[in-house]
Design a protein around this motif. Structure first.
Motif, PDB file in Angstrom:
ATOM      1  N   ASN A 118       0.837  -1.198   0.000  1.00  0.00           N
ATOM      2  CA  ASN A 118       0.000   0.000   0.000  1.00  0.00           C
ATOM      3  C   ASN A 118       0.877   1.256   0.000  1.00  0.00           C
ATOM      4  O   ASN A 118       1.164   1.841   1.043  1.00  0.00           O
ATOM      5  N   PRO A 120       1.800   5.132  -2.016  1.00  0.00           N
ATOM      6  CA  PRO A 120       1.265   6.157  -2.909  1.00  0.00           C
ATOM      7  C   PRO A 120       1.906   6.046  -4.285  1.00  0.00           C
ATOM      8  O   PRO A 120       3.015   5.518  -4.412  1.00  0.00           O
ATOM      9  N   ASN A 258      -7.452   1.572   6.168  1.00  0.00           N
ATOM     10  CA  ASN A 258      -6.731   0.458   5.576  1.00  0.00           C
ATOM     11  C   ASN A 258      -7.143  -0.822   6.305  1.00  0.00           C
ATOM     12  O   ASN A 258      -6.856  -0.965   7.494  1.00  0.00           O
ATOM     13  N   TYR A 289      -3.668   8.951   6.048  1.00  0.00           N
ATOM     14  CA  TYR A 289      -4.073   9.451   4.732  1.00  0.00           C
ATOM     15  C   TYR A 289      -4.627  10.876   4.779  1.00  0.00           C
ATOM     16  O   TYR A 289      -5.279  11.327   3.836  1.00  0.00           O
ATOM     17  N   LYS A 316       2.341   7.383   3.546  1.00  0.00           N
ATOM     18  CA  LYS A 316       1.241   7.269   2.603  1.00  0.00           C
ATOM     19  C   LYS A 316       1.004   8.540   1.780  1.00  0.00           C
ATOM     20  O   LYS A 316       0.132   8.540   0.905  1.00  0.00           O
ATOM     21  N   CYS A 317       1.758   9.594   2.063  1.00  0.00           N
ATOM     22  CA  CYS A 317       1.548  10.821   1.302  1.00  0.00           C
ATOM     23  C   CYS A 317       2.821  11.330   0.626  1.00  0.00           C
ATOM     24  O   CYS A 317       2.732  11.988  -0.413  1.00  0.00           O
ATOM     25  N   ALA A 320       7.215   5.944   1.610  1.00  0.00           N
ATOM     26  CA  ALA A 320       7.469   5.053   2.745  1.00  0.00           C
ATOM     27  C   ALA A 320       8.931   5.073   3.172  1.00  0.00           C
ATOM     28  O   ALA A 320       9.258   4.826   4.334  1.00  0.00           O
ATOM     29  N   CYS A 445      -3.980  -2.552  -4.052  1.00  0.00           N
ATOM     30  CA  CYS A 445      -3.339  -1.247  -3.945  1.00  0.00           C
ATOM     31  C   CYS A 445      -2.954  -0.766  -5.335  1.00  0.00           C
ATOM     32  O   CYS A 445      -2.322  -1.493  -6.097  1.00  0.00           O
TER      33      CYS A 445
END
Length: 477
Positions: A118, A120, A258, A289, A316-317, A320, A445
């Motif tokens: 998962n 972005p 999630n 998120y 997540k933005c 990672a 994802c």
């Protein structure tokens, strides 16, 4: 004009859209391997020449009377062998060995697609990538300092940048309540270790982020699951759990959850806060998120700061690999022992990661990355919406994961196995389930390094599987 060969190995149509039809019986192998072997043999003997356009996977499946996924798996195998290539918007072609040896001139290819991690979408806009890379180069001017030990929790400049980032989420906090941690997991680990002891109970969503399950198990904490609907946790069920098991805290991933993608609306957040205050339960908010949603509901930390530990990871933005999270404690008093525990466990967040995040936040690069992630995620969700059966999945138009409820006849293990057979990775519901029998569902994802073309290809395969019967998935003669 059709031509047939004495050997009976293949029939194909020269030029045009392509009508290559292999004879799979002579190979005595699983269908997908027979497709790849037939391709390889026809290329070797000259029956298929470089540049020949092959039939679409769907067309070949109909011609051969096979499952679409089987043909897709055969094309994936042929691609692995370097026999074919997928050209964006054009189709699938036999590879010219001379061109295949020159990567700079090769057309984009469609390979296996990993829907498991998962992440972005990774920025591919040249100007933005150049801006991000320039930041790395600029950090080298302070390399000596960045390679030394730093005090835990970040410098004043780092904290000011973090507070600026949090303010965009509607959170205004004193600097003394803020800690900069080496990732969300370390922050959650530190908080759980401070507010609970082995044997204590923590409430969580019935279907939840697997990381909290691992942390609770490591700390000897009991996780009690709370029923959910499309809006998230049921406040009445939370109240009932409080009277029955007296939890120390409730863990929530309340925005684009999630894996289910559910978002708790404001009214439900306020109902949960009322229960938490009534029974003196701490709220642990994992707001991973937050910056992806253009207009999210107010956070628990904004609505009830005195009982909420708020964690805002950057994984997540922004990416990672930064391994960075901003942790806001309910008070300066609670932040002090928490900082000490985190310092003992992790020493510090990486000064290099912290300096990079600080630079990106202060110069606007972080906002540009988020804008890209949001726009690209929305584009990929539109692709999913155009291909997946509408009733089969839930998603948020700004998120980058999808929760698929499998139709009758499919099990999560069979569907994941079918995906792997076609070079597609999906995650079954098992690691997300706190208690009870996991639902027949999988998470997909849509982010990471995959391109829109790869996403489209993978979703076409999975959509075809969802529309068919598991009994049609056999790949053997």
């Amino acid at each position: 004009m059709k031509a047939s060969h004495r050997e009976g190995r293949a029939v194909f149509q020269a030029g045009g859209l392509g009508g290559w039809t292999p004879d799979l019986k002579r190979w005595g192998k699983p269908h997908y391997l027979a497709i790849a072997d037939a391709l390889e043999d026809d290329i070797r003997t000259g029956r298929l020449t470089p540049g020949t356009r092959l039939p679409t996977q769907r067309a070949l499946a109909e011609t051969l009377g096979l499952n679409f996924t089987t043909v897709s798996r055969g094309y994936v195998e042929a691609h692995k062998r370097g026999l074919i290539e997928g050209r964006v918007g054009q189709g699938t072609y036999v590879v010219d060995p001379a061109q295949a040896a020159r990567p700079s001139s090769a057309a984009p290819r469609i390979g296996p697609v990993d829907f498991t991690m998962n992440l972005p979408p990774e920025p591919d806009a040249p100007a933005l990538r150049a801006r991000m890379q320039a930041s790395f180069a600029e950090l080298s001017g302070d390399l000596g300092n960045l390679l030394r030990y730093q005090g835990f929790g970040g410098t004043d400049e780092d904290k000011q940048a973090a507070l600026r980032w949090l303010k965009a989420r509607g959170i205004v906090a004193a600097q003394e309540r803020l800690l900069i941690c080496p990732g969300t997991h370390s922050a959650l680990f530190g908080v759980l270790g401070q507010i609970a002891r082995p044997g204590d109970t923590i409430c969580a969503e019935r279907i939840t982020y697997p990381g909290i399950r691992a942390l609770a198990a490591h700390l000897g904490l009991r996780l009690v699951d709370l029923p959910m609907d499309r809006h998230g946790v049921d406040p009445d069920a939370f109240a009932a759990a409080c009277t029955k098991v007296a939890p120390k805290a409730i863990y929530l991933n309340p925005l684009l959850q999630n894996p289910t993608t559910a978002t708790l609306p404001r009214a439900r957040r306020e109902a949960i806060i009322a229960v938490a205050r009534r029974y003196a339960v701490t709220i642990l908010e994992d707001d991973a998120y937050a910056h992806i949603c253009p207009a999210p509901p107010p956070s628990f930390a904004e609505l009830a700061p005195e009982i909420t530990y708020y964690v805002a990871g950057l994984a997540k933005c922004l990416g990672a690999g930064l391994r960075l999270a901003f942790l806001v404690a309910p008070s300066a008093r609670s932040a002090l022992p928490l900082g000490g525990a985190l310092r003992a466990a992790t020493v510090m967040a990486s000064p290099i990661s912290t300096a990079l995040a600080t630079r990106w936040i202060l110069d606007g690069t972080a906002e540009a990355i988020v804008d890209f992630v949001r726009e690209e995620s929305s584009a990929r969700q539109r692709i999913a919406g155009s291909l997946l059966p509408a009733a089969s999945y839930t998603a948020d138009p700004h998120g980058f994961h999808v929760w698929i409820t499998l139709p009758e006849g499919w099990t999560r293990s069979a569907f994941a196995s079918q995906g792997r057979a076609a070079g597609l990775g999906v995650v079954g519901s098992d690691p997300f389930c706190v208690a009870g029998t996991p639902p027949e569902a999988v998470r997909l994802c849509l982010g990471g390094p995959s391109t829109r073309q790869q996403i489209t290809h993978g979703l076409e395969v999975l959509a075809h599987a969802l529309e068919g019967s598991p009994a049609l998935a056999s790949t053997y003669i």
